[in-house]
Design a protein around this motif. Sequence first.
Motif, mmCIF file in Angstrom:
data_model
loop_
_atom_site.group_PDB
_atom_site.id
_atom_site.type_symbol
_atom_site.label_atom_id
_atom_site.label_comp_id
_atom_site.label_asym_id
_atom_site.label_seq_id
_atom_site.Cartn_x
_atom_site.Cartn_y
_atom_site.Cartn_z
ATOM 1 N N PHE A 3 48.327 -8.184 1.547
ATOM 2 C CA PHE A 3 49.707 -7.919 1.116
ATOM 3 C C PHE A 3 50.279 -6.624 1.691
ATOM 4 N N TRP A 4 49.763 -6.202 2.840
ATOM 5 C CA TRP A 4 50.286 -4.985 3.460
ATOM 6 C C TRP A 4 51.677 -5.245 4.026
ATOM 7 N N PRO A 5 52.649 -4.309 3.823
ATOM 8 C CA PRO A 5 52.555 -3.058 3.046
ATOM 9 C C PRO A 5 53.160 -3.174 1.638
ATOM 10 N N TYR A 6 53.722 -4.369 1.339
ATOM 11 C CA TYR A 6 54.513 -4.490 0.102
ATOM 12 C C TYR A 6 53.640 -4.403 -1.157
ATOM 13 N N GLY A 7 52.438 -4.964 -1.096
ATOM 14 C CA GLY A 7 51.556 -4.884 -2.255
ATOM 15 C C GLY A 7 51.182 -3.445 -2.566
ATOM 16 N N GLN A 8 50.895 -2.659 -1.520
ATOM 17 C CA GLN A 8 50.522 -1.256 -1.720
ATOM 18 C C GLN A 8 51.699 -0.452 -2.274
ATOM 19 N N MET A 9 52.908 -0.725 -1.780
ATOM 20 C CA MET A 9 54.088 -0.015 -2.278
ATOM 21 C C MET A 9 54.344 -0.336 -3.750
ATOM 22 N N ALA A 10 54.189 -1.615 -4.110
ATOM 23 C CA ALA A 10 54.381 -2.013 -5.509
ATOM 24 C C ALA A 10 53.343 -1.338 -6.403
ATOM 25 N N ALA A 11 52.096 -1.246 -5.923
ATOM 26 C CA ALA A 11 51.042 -0.603 -6.709
ATOM 27 C C ALA A 11 51.312 0.894 -6.871
ATOM 28 N N VAL A 65 49.067 -7.485 -25.140
ATOM 29 C CA VAL A 65 48.133 -6.667 -24.375
ATOM 30 C C VAL A 65 47.391 -7.513 -23.339
ATOM 31 N N LEU A 66 47.300 -8.812 -23.591
ATOM 32 C CA LEU A 66 46.676 -9.713 -22.614
ATOM 33 C C LEU A 66 47.423 -9.664 -21.285
ATOM 34 N N LEU A 67 48.741 -9.677 -21.360
ATOM 35 C CA LEU A 67 49.557 -9.599 -20.155
ATOM 36 C C LEU A 67 49.400 -8.237 -19.485
ATOM 37 N N ALA A 68 49.273 -7.192 -20.301
ATOM 38 C CA ALA A 68 49.088 -5.850 -19.751
ATOM 39 C C ALA A 68 47.788 -5.764 -18.958
ATOM 40 N N TYR A 69 46.724 -6.392 -19.457
ATOM 41 C CA TYR A 69 45.450 -6.378 -18.735
ATOM 42 C C TYR A 69 45.561 -7.143 -17.411
ATOM 43 N N LEU A 70 46.303 -8.240 -17.399
ATOM 44 C CA LEU A 70 46.473 -9.002 -16.159
ATOM 45 C C LEU A 70 47.260 -8.208 -15.126
ATOM 46 N N ILE A 71 48.351 -7.563 -15.565
ATOM 47 C CA ILE A 71 49.164 -6.776 -14.639
ATOM 48 C C ILE A 71 48.372 -5.578 -14.131
ATOM 49 N N GLY A 72 47.734 -4.865 -15.061
ATOM 50 C CA GLY A 72 46.925 -3.712 -14.666
ATOM 51 C C GLY A 72 45.783 -4.106 -13.751
ATOM 52 N N GLY A 73 45.162 -5.238 -14.027
ATOM 53 C CA GLY A 73 44.064 -5.719 -13.195
ATOM 54 C C GLY A 73 44.506 -6.041 -11.781
ATOM 55 N N ALA A 74 45.711 -6.625 -11.640
ATOM 56 C CA ALA A 74 46.237 -6.942 -10.317
ATOM 57 C C ALA A 74 46.484 -5.663 -9.512
ATOM 58 N N ALA A 75 47.029 -4.645 -10.180
ATOM 59 C CA ALA A 75 47.289 -3.369 -9.499
ATOM 60 C C ALA A 75 45.982 -2.705 -9.066
ATOM 61 N N VAL A 76 44.979 -2.741 -9.939
ATOM 62 C CA VAL A 76 43.690 -2.133 -9.620
ATOM 63 C C VAL A 76 43.016 -2.877 -8.466
ATOM 64 N N PHE A 77 43.184 -4.186 -8.414
ATOM 65 C CA PHE A 77 42.609 -4.951 -7.305
ATOM 66 C C PHE A 77 43.181 -4.483 -5.965
ATOM 67 N N LEU A 78 44.491 -4.205 -5.933
ATOM 68 C CA LEU A 78 45.106 -3.707 -4.701
ATOM 69 C C LEU A 78 44.555 -2.332 -4.333
ATOM 70 N N VAL A 79 44.303 -1.499 -5.346
ATOM 71 C CA VAL A 79 43.698 -0.185 -5.088
ATOM 72 C C VAL A 79 42.307 -0.360 -4.479
ATOM 73 N N LEU A 80 41.529 -1.260 -5.079
ATOM 74 C CA LEU A 80 40.159 -1.459 -4.609
ATOM 75 C C LEU A 80 40.119 -2.043 -3.196
ATOM 76 N N ARG A 81 41.043 -2.942 -2.887
ATOM 77 C CA ARG A 81 41.064 -3.489 -1.530
ATOM 78 C C ARG A 81 41.474 -2.423 -0.513
ATOM 79 N N SER A 82 42.400 -1.548 -0.904
ATOM 80 C CA SER A 82 42.777 -0.442 -0.018
ATOM 81 C C SER A 82 41.599 0.491 0.192
#
Length: 482
Positions: A401-409, A45-62
Amino acid sequence: MRTETAGLSRGLSSRHIRFIALGSAIGTGLFYGSSESIRAGGPAVLLAYLIGGAAVFLVLRSLGEMAVSSPSAGSFGEYATKHLGPLAGFTTGWTYAFEMVIVCVADITAVGVYMGFWFPHVPRWIWVLAAVLLIGALNLVSVKVFGELEFWLSLVKIVAIVAMILAGIAVIALGIDGGHAHVGVSNLWENGGFFANGAHGFVASFAVVMFAFGGTEIIGVTAGEAESPEKTIPSAVNSIPLRIILFYVLTLVVIMSINPWQNIDTSGSPFVEIFAGVGLKSAAAVLNVVVLTAALSAINSDIFAAGRTMFGLAELRQGPAAMRRLTRNGVPWVTTLVVVGALLLGLLMNVLMPGEVFLVISSIATFATVWVWLMILLTHVKARRKMSPEETAALKFPAPFWPYGQMAAIVFMATVMVLLGFSASTRVALVVGVVWLALLAGVYALWVRPRRPGPEAVLDTTEATRDDLPELELDGSGSERR
């Protein structure tokens, strides 16, 4: 009371907004829901929090890019209306308000659980009712009072989390086990391995993991009442990744090192139970105060976010005109009371199904949260593609990371929504989510769309005051008349 729609008070400073975001994100999902995610995914679950956190960071930056360019109390609902169309804005705004109410129900449920640590024989609903009435009343005072309250509540839990990490490290280093279980970092890989529940368990944990991050998007909502959005929003958004690592990953490392993951009970906060289990009763009591404070802090932020979102929707004529009413201090009192009223349904759920309410509510909240994040990302993509190179270069807070980071998220968020259907305990979230979106589409078609003015009758809502907006009409010459 007064009814001006352009009177939200800009009383939130940078420290207020930073701690409001923390208050909404670091609450029940971490202090109570983490036990559910640990049971599902094991140490992985530690890895899940890191992956989820990275995705949420991209949402927040957008979201941050759009919020700095156009700060608004309606935030992403208004952005979706502008770039994706009125139906998208309507569903996004009301789904976010729904999300905040559902998350708040989970938070008030946790309050009842925490109070059971001291008063096991008192019915849970009594504490739930007290929390709703207390925080609801405080939200009606003024936005500055709300900001100060959230600052201090969040500060308490941040200091407590850091202290808990340090205390946990001391317990691990000294080998204090209380005779119950082995204590050590090796617990992360010795009890069935890091992926103890396999790929299925790891994937299933995302349902609760993403719920834990729900509320971070409140940064966009606060922009409408920020003193200097171009300074406060970037500061708040950029602080999220470090805090995700500190407050989620490190705390769970400590928890699972002190107590093997399979021994963690879901009936209370793992923070409290672990220290009680190793014989540190006083530490457990102090931590229970902390997790209770954290839940109250999250409730505070949730009521604020839901109320401001409905206020923004009402200004766009996507909600009842009464929701634009403000107190003399610039607080949307009608929407605040609507949220408090909705939370009383959570009180009923705690009476009828006290044992199952949290997992059901958290799953529904995950659907609503991820839907909103998905719409934020899609709105940002559409907005960026409309910009000229000069407009893009002029952005004050461009998303990375535009646009690839947003697409991955976007792909990640869509995957999480699909994953909710793979577990019987979370499948109800998809059913409720689909019914909710269908209901919104019906309301929009029957009520909102017929009331929308045509292109020749576009109204400037910032100029309309009191209850003028619903009454403005056009005479034969195209001029406004009563």
